[in-house]
Design an enzyme around this catalytic site. Structure first.
Site: not given
Length: 466
Positions: A229, A351
């Site tokens: 991420s 996510e």
């Protein structure tokens, strides 16, 4: 110290869509931005008013943690999403206090850095499920900066105590005293921290948020493999710079640098909608067909959820961004035909993997979602949980070393079941999405969604026009 879970075993009957959707859904403020702004406001010297702040369990836990450290978080009595944050008058956080992290990754990984500037030790605990979430890299970083970490259970996990250098009995440690020195005066060599952040980008972000306050600034080196991420780390860099900091990145070398600067957010900061929380609602348009719109969609954003429209388009949806009365919408329209994605690297936005997985259960071809091995260390092991729940309803999924594979089966082969949420808000919304097309889905503890969507059940009913 003992952890306590705030989950329950009640069942929620996920409603099935009886036809194409036609809905506009307003999404609350971004959790990622809300909690970063709260930290940065606490590191300033003057009050900051945050407008559109997400009010959910994660942000309540963050405000509770800051309050324990001596930061005032005053909620506007006329609008509970407007909160004024006032740092301690002397810039020194309170020690000899307890911080309860719940299951919030941003609390357990961002707040320990503030303890470096406390006047005494700070104790950290959380929900029982939080004891499985890795913490060691960020705590190793704090040790490299002179703090002492005492674990009260398994090494590298909650619960633990952070003792700042100023409170160490041996008097040894880095000088992390509060300074107002302007850049260029009394300049020192940056402190250097080397950690393996393969398990979560939050380890790097937690250190970058405090780097400006260190007398010489901070250099953080990632020593592991793939960095998960990167958009979240970029968000942190942008937010630090937006508070007057000087953060930069060499992503090729996997090194981030923050120069010593006094931080101060503007007097008033508006929080963007949580674009990752838009994923279940916009994804619902593909599962049920029809059109779903989310207002206040930003033109530019540092949120990984900003990649969502492009992903949905690749699955076959029509995505547009109409403007009405000065408000920009993300509008997703689908005829219910969903394309599989083959090998699909989701490193940049892991996510939203549960929401995309829910859509891909109904696709016309298989998908291998890769680049998300770090999801094993989230609220639950999301890879294992997704495979388990897809199989529970009669679907076909397998766990990979770095992700999951989903092989669609005919919709008629899927059946209702009691689906677990694992005290994980994104697993609860995943199950709700499955229930749009599969009758008889009941979700355990849907209220875990209050972590980031405190009114999820009513929002979902509104999506369906109920």
């Amino acid at each position: 110290m003992g952890g306590m879970s705030e989950t329950n075993d009640t069942l929620w009957a996920a409603p099935k869509a009886n036809g194409p959707l036609h809905a506009t859904v307003t999404i609350p403020g971004s959790k990622s931005l809300s909690n970063r702004y709260l930290i940065l406001a606490a590191l300033g010297s003057r009050p900051v008013t945050l407008v559109g702040l997400l009010r959910s369990r994660d942000t309540e836990l963050m405000m509770g943690a800051l309050a324990a450290l001596g930061v005032a978080c005053d909620v506007d009595p006329e609008c509970d999403t407007t909160v004024t944050v006032t740092p301690p008058s002397d810039g020194r956080f309170h020690g000899n206090v307890d911080v309860y992290c719940g299951l919030a990754g941003t609390v357990m990984r961002f707040v320990p850095g503030l303890a470096l500037f406390a006047d005494d030790a700070v104790r950290f605990d959380g929900d029982e499920q939080a004891y499985a979430r890795p913490m060691k890299p960020v705590l190793d970083g704090l040790e490299q900066l002179g703090a002492t970490i005492e674990y009260h259970g398994r090494e590298g996990y909650l619960p633990f105590t952070v003792t700042p250098p100023a409170a160490r009995a041996d008097g040894v440690g880095a000088d992390v005293s509060v300074e107002d020195t302007e850049d260029g005066m009394g300049e020192r060599t940056p402190a250097k921290v080397s950690i393996d952040s393969s398990g979560s980008s939050q380890f790097i972000s937690g250190l970058l948020l405090i780097g400006s306050r260190l007398p010489g600034g901070l250099t953080v080196e990632h020593t592991g493999g793939k960095t998960p991420s990167l958009p979240h780390i970029r968000m942190t860099v942008a937010d630090v710079n937006g508070a007057g900091g000087a953060a930069s990145a060499d992503e090729t070398a996997r090194v981030w640098t923050v120069r010593h600067r006094p931080l101060q957010l503007p007097e008033r900061v508006v929080v963007e909608p949580d674009l990752s929380n838009a994923a279940p609602f916009l994804g619902a348009a593909l599962i049920a067909g029809g059109t779903v719109r989310v207002p206040h969609w930003p033109i530019e954003t540092t949120q990984p959820g900003g990649l969502l429209p492009g992903y949905l388009e690749r699955m076959g949806a029509a995505v547009t961004f109409p403007e009405e009365d000065g408000v920009r919408y993300c509008q997703v329209t689908s005829d219910g035909v969903i394309h599989g994605l083959g090998d699909f690297d989701l490193t940049a936005a892991g996510e939203i993997a549960p929401s995309l997985a829910a859509v891909l259960v109904f696709a016309d071809a298989p998908t291998r979602i890769i680049g998300i091995g770090h999801l094993r260390g989230h609220e639950t092991n999301r890879l294992e949980a997704l495979v388990t729940e897809i199989r529970r309803i009669g679907g076909d999924a397998e766990e990979l070393e770095d992700g999951i594979s989903i092989t669609p089966v005919p919709r008629g082969s899927l059946h209702g079941a009691v689906m677990e949420s694992y005290a994980d808000h994104r697993m609860a919304t995943f199950a709700a999405m499955i229930g749009l097309a599969v009758p008889g889905v009941n979700v355990v503890d849907v209220e875990t969604t209050r972590k980031t969507l405190p009114d999820f059940v009513n929002m979902w009913r509104g999506l369906l026009g109920e």
